[in-house]
Design an enzyme around this catalytic site. Sequence first.
Site, short mmCIF file in Angstrom:
data_model
loop_
_atom_site.label_atom_id
_atom_site.label_comp_id
_atom_site.label_asym_id
_atom_site.label_seq_id
_atom_site.Cartn_x
_atom_site.Cartn_y
_atom_site.Cartn_z
N ALA A 54 0.88 -1.17 0.00
CA ALA A 54 0.00 0.00 0.00
C ALA A 54 0.92 1.22 0.00
O ALA A 54 1.39 1.66 1.06
CB ALA A 54 -0.92 -0.01 1.21
N THR A 55 1.21 1.72 -1.20
CA THR A 55 2.23 2.78 -1.31
C THR A 55 1.80 4.06 -0.61
O THR A 55 2.65 4.86 -0.21
CB THR A 55 2.53 3.08 -2.78
OG1 THR A 55 1.30 3.35 -3.47
CG2 THR A 55 3.20 1.88 -3.44
N CYS A 56 0.46 4.24 -0.49
CA CYS A 56 0.02 5.47 0.17
C CYS A 56 0.40 5.48 1.64
O CYS A 56 0.50 6.54 2.26
CB CYS A 56 -1.48 5.65 0.02
SG CYS A 56 -2.43 4.25 0.64
N MET A 57 0.61 4.26 2.21
CA MET A 57 0.99 4.17 3.62
C MET A 57 2.40 3.63 3.80
O MET A 57 2.81 3.33 4.91
CB MET A 57 -0.01 3.28 4.37
CG MET A 57 -1.42 3.84 4.42
SD MET A 57 -2.55 2.79 5.35
CE MET A 57 -2.64 1.36 4.28
#
Length: 1026
Positions: free
Chosen positions: A992-995
């Site tokens: 999850a690149t956003c996190m």
Amino acid sequence: MFFSGDPSSNRKRVDLGGRSSKERDRKKLLEQAKLERNKRSWMRQQNSAALVIQKCFRGRKVVKAERGNARQRFYTTYGKHCQRVDSQCFGPDSDFLRELHYFLSPHNVSDFSTLVETCRLLSQFAKDSGGVLKLFGGSDYLSKHALVDFRVKMLAYACIQTVHHNRYQFKDELLPTSLDSGSPINILLKAAAMLIDPKLPWSCKIVSYLLQKNIYCIFRELVITGKESYKSEGRVGEVSLMETILALVIAHTGQGHCVCSDVDLKWSFTSQILTIPFLWQLFPYLKEIYVTRGLCQHYLHDMATHKSYEKVLPADMSVDSPGYACLLGNLLEAVGVALARPACPYDMAIDFANVATLLLELLPPIQTSNSESVTSDDMVIEDAPEVVPLSKELEKQISNAIDPRFLLQLTNVLFGNPSLVADSIDKISDKEAAAIAAACSFLHVTFIILPLERIMTVLAYRTELVSVLWNFMKRCHKNQNWSCLLAVSPYLPADAFGWLLPLAVFCPVYKHMLMIVDNEEFYEQEKPLSLNDIRLLIVMLKQDLWQILWLNPVTAMKFNTNTLSLKKHRVEFLQYRVIVAASELLSQLQDWNNRRQFVHPSNFHADGVNDHFISQAMIENTRAYDILKQAPFLVPFTSRVKLFTSQLAAIKERPGSHSLFNRTTFKIRRDRILEDAFSQLSTLSVEDLRGVIRVTFVNEFGVEEAGIDGGGIFKDFMENITRAAFDMQYGLFKETIDHLLYPNPGSGMIHEQHLQFFHFLGVILGKAMFEGILVDIPFATFFLSKLKQKHNYLNDLPSLDPELYRHLIFLKRYEGDLAELELYFVIFNNEFGEQTAEELIPNGKNVRVGNDNVITFIHLVANHRLNTQIRLQSSHFLRGFQQLIQKDWIDMFNEHELQLLISGSVDGFDVDDLRSNTNYAGGYHREHYVIEMFWEILKNFSLENQHKFLKFVTGCSRGPLLGFKYLEPLFCIQRAAGSASEEALERLPTSATCMNLLKLPPYRSKEQMEQKLLYAINAEAGFDLS
């Protein structure tokens, strides 16, 4: 008296001050007596003054009457037109001259005619009787020399005084050069010239008497009056009588055998005559006398003893031709001739430099000054009165006089004296210190007043100024003996820093030299300074900068074009100029160090930078903040990056921002990423661009990819769009031989909207930096200079076109006649097989390159390739970039550091740093066996796979510039499967690149984990994979 009904009417008045009525009456009486006494005294003074006035009036009336009677007796004896005057009348036994002097009045028309006729007869009898000495002295001059000398000096002064009193009537006859003219003025001046002939025994006494009568002041008024109607056309090699007399008078100055007393500077030749505008155009012969007979040296030395000239110069002739400017112009022209003579006195050059410095300081900047002048400085003294600019003719006289040849001759005289060399290598003689002080003060003020482009090249390449100043500064620094300069410098007070003056001249000249020096000269030949000397110079400059920026900061003030205010704040302005020049030079040396390292980058950092300084630098309008803007290299790079990120964070946290993108998402096709992004994002405002941009990708099948953009998809979008836009196949950018990108000069032949695309790409790069996203775009240094709005020079050319650079250096070192090579000021551009010729200067196709202009040609070629060809593309790119990144934010970084801000380090990231800044979830912890395996595998990955892994988990292939401590949020590894079943262990790792989250199944072996990780990071399946 009747009772009035008022009970207080008969009550005795009481003085509450405790004084009785008798005392009050006594004081009043004394005051009245004093007034009357003063009145009587004043009346007596009036009566006494009236008696003196009456006596004086009666005396003058009697004298006037007696002179009238004497005039009549003179006419009776000698005739009204001197008909009965013979040669004997001029002898010591005759009363002719005594009677004439008694009644002679310059205002009287009859007396004027009598004096003219007397002078005519004087010339005639002197010629007939064998000379003036025999005519006046007779056969025995020595026995009667006192009487003869008195009569001669009175007659000489009478001639000049009469001309002066009648100057307006005869103004057209004051400056003609015809000696045979029979005009009254010509006759009088010719007689005066005869009487002060230096061959006559009374010559010194006559001149001394004339000087006592302020003869130069009289001649000033005569010249100014005659100049109004004088025309110099047709006068070649002729000398006027006025010029002859002035030459005879000044010849008595500074001569050892002469008994003439010195004249106060206010009434001297310098103040009264040299302040006449364009004097040498009127009197070229006088200029020759002034220069060749040592008079120039004498008058300059006399002026050098004064520290101010405002009170000794006469009133200005006009507001745009002030006396000090006229004096400077005439001095420069005369000294220019003196310097060109062999064996020009060293002392004269010292005096001239000191005098010219004080006069230059009074000038407003020449209107043609370049952007380096005071007019471009940020410093403006707001309470300074406005200064009227000089007349164009006077500006031209001064600027033309201080030409390259003049500067070359002056520096050769000042620094070419063998006596300057001290007995000891480290010892500095007073003469050497005086020469350095005089030259530096003169050049410092010259840099402010005159256009720099005219003088910098000659100082850098045709003089030894840089090496002389460096050797002096090196010895002073070694022995801490800067006071030797202050002891002999009239320009600086004793409590100033001694290194200010040398640095104010050395830094801009050496900086100019570095613009023209090529790489081989700098690194291999070590010219003009050795690399060891440059290392010492860096230490000196950073210490001096820290001294005047932090320890003893310059007073906060602003300067304008009124140089009178600069004189008032001389030290403050000098410090400011040193700050600017030293900062620019250190920045340039840092660029050379980035090309090929010769000193560790930390050597540019000030030793005094600490946590307190950094905390202060984050606050605007503090001293530390100002230092960061003026000399950012003094602060370590990591500290500046922290300040940069804090500035960005402050912008992001502004209230009321970023509302649009909370409800808007852009759909971007992966195979048309550049076109879709250009069409959708180009219309956004600056405030919207600074907000959160959410992206949804559409794959090649037209299906939206899975995943909600929490930041990671946008990171992926930024990396993909930059890769597409900056790809050479798209035609907007080209690649150097070192695979560095720069704008394609022929981009307009490929894309009609190429400039709009460059603007958009500037926005994209600005957005990446604004969001802290590193993108893998290696820019050429000369293009990064454009982001800092800097100019590129010859030494930047090797990165673009090394072959052209080699050819230009060949021309620079060519020892033959360059004209034989048949080169012209034309350059040929070749874009996509189409060749076009472009002139480097107006009519360049007809200007041949020769030995005298080859340096200009070389730098015009370099300028064309590095600046002109990509000007339009760079300016549009910069305009878009600055929509998000302010100029002062990136001014803290040089080009090498700016590339690190954009792309991060090209080296692999530090796995240990990532490990120490990692969180764990889902049952994992630091010592879990799966985690131990993971870190061991990651550490053994190739550099390419490490970057792919980083992109897989964070959306960006490069880590934070300051380390993973600054990754937001911190990297986290979460257990992906609740159990270690076979089915679960076959799953691939997801993210999850956003996190910045890695979902890692609990693989049982290193081989299995490595295989699954490599498959996942190399799949490049977009966000469907997770």
